[in-house]
Design a protein around this motif. Structure first.
Motif: not given
Length: 249
Positions: A62-67, A135-138
């Protein structure tokens, strides 16, 4: 006669709000089985799937993706390029090493992982589930690699939050086919193209009228916003790929 496969594909929408119901072990196995039956380059099966069930690790995602809404999904998958497994299954020669570390095999693994992701999405929707490909895991690949202890020749490609939908968003209009389907020769498109202008108007109306997150938006403005993001946000991807042993041609 209604074609149920086409009906499932054409009814797709991304789901970001889920009920509290978790997927069963049987549902997870069914989805992974669907992924395994997707096409794979040279039948080398150059991908793996990671199920993330640890609440602490989901919180980091959640922190990494912002979601952080992903933590409420019925299940969370990460799809990985995986040439490490194949490295361990073949004789270690200069030729196999060169191939496994190549751009070609990186792309093959990306293709396999991406096609498997879509197979899970479609299988899930046929079962009444909803999902969002992420793709936000990147956004922070080094942190992701450390979090999941990914060995060399593996690389995260996509996340997938999937579960029982708690919403039913309106369909988002796609580009007219004339702007993305050409015959024999590529056709350059400009913002002044009448079909682009018409699509901008259509998408603006969609964003104004939809039931949630209404806003003033067109397709060309959306593209400008996306391409205006700080490129440093994901500047570590190339270094991480090389660290994992890829792009060694």
């Amino acid at each position: 006669m209604t074609n149920p496969t086409l009906a499932t594909l054409l009814a797709h929408r991304s789901i970001r709000r889920f009920t509290a119901e978790k997927l069963t072990a049987e549902e997870i196995t069914t989805l992974v089985t669907a992924a395994q039956h997707a096409p794979t380059s040279t039948f080398s099966q150059q991908y793996s799937i990671l199920s993330v069930t640890d609440p602490a690790k989901l919180a980091v995602l959640g922190d990494i993706t912002g979601h952080h809404w992903l933590e409420q999904a019925g299940h969370y998958f990460i799809f990985l390029v995986d040439q490490y497994r194949n490295q361990e299954l073949v004789p270690k020669t200069p030729t196999t090493a060169a191939n496994l570390h190549s751009t070609d095999k990186l792309l093959a693994g990306i293709f396999d992982a991406t096609i498997a992701t879509e197979a899970v999405v479609t299988a899930g929707e046929s079962l009444g589930l909803g999902s969002t490909i992420m793709g936000s895991i990147l956004n922070d690949v080094p942190r992701l690699i450390q979090l999941f202890e990914l060995p060399e020749l593996t690389f995260p490609v996509l996340g997938l939050a999937i579960g029982h939908p708690a919403e039913q968003p309106e369909h988002k209009p796609r580009l007219p086919q004339e702007l993305m389907h050409f015959s024999n020769t590529y056709r350059p498109i400009t913002a002044a193209d009448s079909q682009v202008v018409a699509y901008d108007a259509l998408l603006k109306h969609y964003y104004q009228q939809r039931t949630t997150n209404q806003r003033e938006e067109t397709f060309t403005h959306h593209l400008a916003t996306e391409l205006g993001r700080d490129p440093q946000q994901r500047a570590g991807i190339l270094a991480a790929l090389k660290q994992q042993g890829f792009l060694q041609d």
